[in-house]
Design a protein around this motif. Structure first.
Motif, mmCIF file in Angstrom:
data_model
loop_
_atom_site.group_PDB
_atom_site.id
_atom_site.type_symbol
_atom_site.label_atom_id
_atom_site.label_comp_id
_atom_site.label_asym_id
_atom_site.label_seq_id
_atom_site.Cartn_x
_atom_site.Cartn_y
_atom_site.Cartn_z
ATOM 1 N N GLU A 125 32.007 69.512 59.169
ATOM 2 C CA GLU A 125 30.858 69.207 59.882
ATOM 3 C C GLU A 125 30.269 68.202 59.057
ATOM 4 N N LEU A 126 29.337 68.750 57.626
ATOM 5 C CA LEU A 126 28.772 68.206 57.135
ATOM 6 C C LEU A 126 29.629 66.052 57.037
ATOM 7 N N GLN A 127 30.828 66.069 56.555
ATOM 8 C CA GLN A 127 31.257 65.485 56.910
ATOM 9 C C GLN A 127 30.976 63.950 58.134
ATOM 10 N N LEU A 128 30.920 64.711 59.029
ATOM 11 C CA LEU A 128 30.994 64.068 60.648
ATOM 12 C C LEU A 128 30.205 63.487 60.843
ATOM 13 N N ILE A 129 28.568 64.471 60.466
ATOM 14 C CA ILE A 129 27.849 63.912 60.415
ATOM 15 C C ILE A 129 27.045 62.971 59.454
ATOM 16 N N ILE A 130 27.656 62.665 58.436
ATOM 17 C CA ILE A 130 27.546 61.287 57.603
ATOM 18 C C ILE A 130 28.471 59.920 58.157
ATOM 19 N N ALA A 131 30.047 60.378 59.335
ATOM 20 C CA ALA A 131 30.058 59.212 59.365
ATOM 21 C C ALA A 131 29.282 58.553 60.825
ATOM 22 N N LYS A 132 28.740 59.652 61.499
ATOM 23 C CA LYS A 132 27.977 59.760 62.629
ATOM 24 C C LYS A 132 26.818 58.592 62.583
ATOM 25 N N LEU A 133 26.158 59.125 61.130
ATOM 26 C CA LEU A 133 25.327 58.187 60.471
ATOM 27 C C LEU A 133 25.433 56.752 60.396
ATOM 28 N N ASP A 134 26.607 56.436 59.540
ATOM 29 C CA ASP A 134 26.728 55.380 59.077
ATOM 30 C C ASP A 134 27.226 54.519 60.500
ATOM 31 N N SER A 135 27.057 55.107 61.350
ATOM 32 C CA SER A 135 28.203 54.073 62.547
ATOM 33 C C SER A 135 27.459 53.966 63.608
ATOM 34 N N THR A 136 26.212 53.851 63.824
ATOM 35 C CA THR A 136 25.140 53.334 64.200
ATOM 36 C C THR A 136 23.605 53.165 64.025
ATOM 37 N N ASP A 137 23.088 52.563 64.992
ATOM 38 C CA ASP A 137 22.061 51.594 64.064
ATOM 39 C C ASP A 137 21.039 52.114 65.052
ATOM 40 N N ASP A 138 20.712 53.205 65.973
ATOM 41 C CA ASP A 138 19.906 53.943 66.417
ATOM 42 C C ASP A 138 18.803 54.904 66.188
ATOM 43 N N GLU A 139 17.590 54.136 65.452
ATOM 44 C CA GLU A 139 16.737 55.055 64.655
ATOM 45 C C GLU A 139 16.595 56.208 65.489
ATOM 46 N N THR A 140 16.402 56.350 66.910
ATOM 47 C CA THR A 140 16.730 57.636 67.341
ATOM 48 C C THR A 140 17.312 58.489 66.527
ATOM 49 N N LEU A 141 19.251 58.138 66.596
ATOM 50 C CA LEU A 141 20.075 59.337 67.024
ATOM 51 C C LEU A 141 19.713 59.219 65.267
ATOM 52 N N ARG A 142 19.591 58.213 64.946
ATOM 53 C CA ARG A 142 19.934 58.278 63.214
ATOM 54 C C ARG A 142 19.283 59.454 62.317
ATOM 55 N N SER A 143 17.664 59.748 63.774
ATOM 56 C CA SER A 143 16.846 59.787 63.033
ATOM 57 C C SER A 143 17.367 61.891 63.564
ATOM 58 N N ASP A 144 17.943 62.653 64.375
ATOM 59 C CA ASP A 144 18.705 63.555 64.918
ATOM 60 C C ASP A 144 19.342 63.745 63.732
ATOM 61 N N LEU A 145 20.197 62.942 63.436
ATOM 62 C CA LEU A 145 21.720 63.416 62.523
ATOM 63 C C LEU A 145 20.986 63.204 61.418
ATOM 64 N N ASP A 146 20.034 62.826 60.606
ATOM 65 C CA ASP A 146 18.850 63.409 59.430
ATOM 66 C C ASP A 146 18.732 64.810 59.596
ATOM 67 N N ARG A 147 17.597 65.117 60.765
ATOM 68 C CA ARG A 147 17.626 66.586 60.788
ATOM 69 C C ARG A 147 18.707 67.530 60.878
ATOM 70 N N ASP A 148 19.895 67.417 61.546
ATOM 71 C CA ASP A 148 21.097 67.615 61.949
ATOM 72 C C ASP A 148 21.457 68.365 60.530
ATOM 73 N N LEU A 149 21.764 66.997 59.066
ATOM 74 C CA LEU A 149 21.870 67.069 58.011
ATOM 75 C C LEU A 149 21.910 68.336 57.343
ATOM 76 N N HIS A 150 19.873 67.942 56.626
ATOM 77 C CA HIS A 150 19.223 68.255 56.038
ATOM 78 C C HIS A 150 19.478 70.336 56.279
ATOM 79 N N PHE A 151 19.529 70.677 57.690
ATOM 80 C CA PHE A 151 19.648 71.693 58.892
ATOM 81 C C PHE A 151 20.772 72.084 58.240
ATOM 82 N N LYS A 152 21.222 71.490 58.513
ATOM 83 C CA LYS A 152 22.887 72.278 58.231
ATOM 84 C C LYS A 152 23.631 72.746 56.734
#
Length: 233
Positions: A125-152
């Motif tokens: 699950e952690l590695q999936l979040i990192i892969a999604k972060l690496d694959s997008t430039d959308d700052e809103t999505l990156r913000s959500d993924l960052d939150r998901d990573l820290h909470f996970k």
């Protein structure tokens, strides 16, 4: 459902009963409390006294009142510390850097514990979040993924106290500076440093290396403090 209480300690007795029923599963997040009249009768207190207790429980984030007077157990009890923490913040004229320092201490310990507890499923699950972060430039999505990573990471740490206080301090910071997480997660000159820290952090946690995970999270939170200082001063 409820027992009559000692009227000399109304709030504590009502709170104790509600907590007991949440612990036993009789009350679940989102469940409605009995109607005010019925609840007051069961507890053996007046409706005005009950309303004062319910106001206090609402302030604590344990219950939520809706239009029409119905009261429900909050759906997200992990956020119940946000209100009290905000009051303490105001009482002591704290600076936003104080909340980030608090988060840093909590997240560093969470990373250490997460590395001890991380299972193969958690790692995936952690590695999936990192892969999604690496694959997008959308700052809103990156913000959500960052939150998901820290909470996970905090969830994997398996310490509800750390998770609850961390969640409250994070919300408090973001309430004071709207979009601060999105700002940090923009793909600009700071992005490679943050992305690298995220990647190395996940690698340390999934390798079950507590000391290294703690070190990288400390480095990451120091970076956040530095960037916050740059935009608030």
């Amino acid at each position: 459902m409820f027992r009559k209480i000692d009227r000399t300690n109304t709030f504590n007795d009502v709170l104790k009963q509600i907590i007991e029923q949440i612990q036993t599963g009789e009350l679940k997040p989102g469940d409605a409390l009995p109607a005010e009249r019925i609840l007051a009768e069961e507890l053996g207190i007046s409706r005005p006294a009950l309303r004062e207790v319910l106001k206090a429980l609402s302030l604590l984030g344990i219950t939520v009142s809706v239009h029409g007077g119905a009261n429900y157990i909050a759906t997200d009890l992990s956020s119940c510390l946000t209100g009290p923490l905000s009051i303490i913040f105001q009482m002591y004229n704290s600076k936003i850097q104080d909340t980030v320092s608090l988060r840093g201490a909590l997240e560093t310990k969470a990373a250490y514990l997460a590395a001890q507890n991380c299972s193969q499923l958690d790692a995936a699950e952690l590695q999936l979040i990192i892969a999604k972060l690496d694959s997008t430039d959308d700052e809103t999505l990156r913000s959500d993924l960052d939150r998901d990573l820290h909470f996970k990471i905090a969830q994997i740490a398996d310490n509800p106290l750390i998770f609850s206080v961390m969640n409250a301090s994070s919300q408090l910071t973001e309430n004071m500076i709207v979009g601060i997480r999105s700002h940090f997660m923009q793909k600009d000159e700071d992005s490679p440093e943050i992305d690298s820290q995220h990647t190395r952090l996940v690698a340390a946690i999934t390798a079950n290396n507590p000391s290294l995970a703690e070190q990288i999270m400390s480095e990451h939170m120091q970076t956040i403090e530095r960037l916050l200082k740059e935009i608030t001063e």
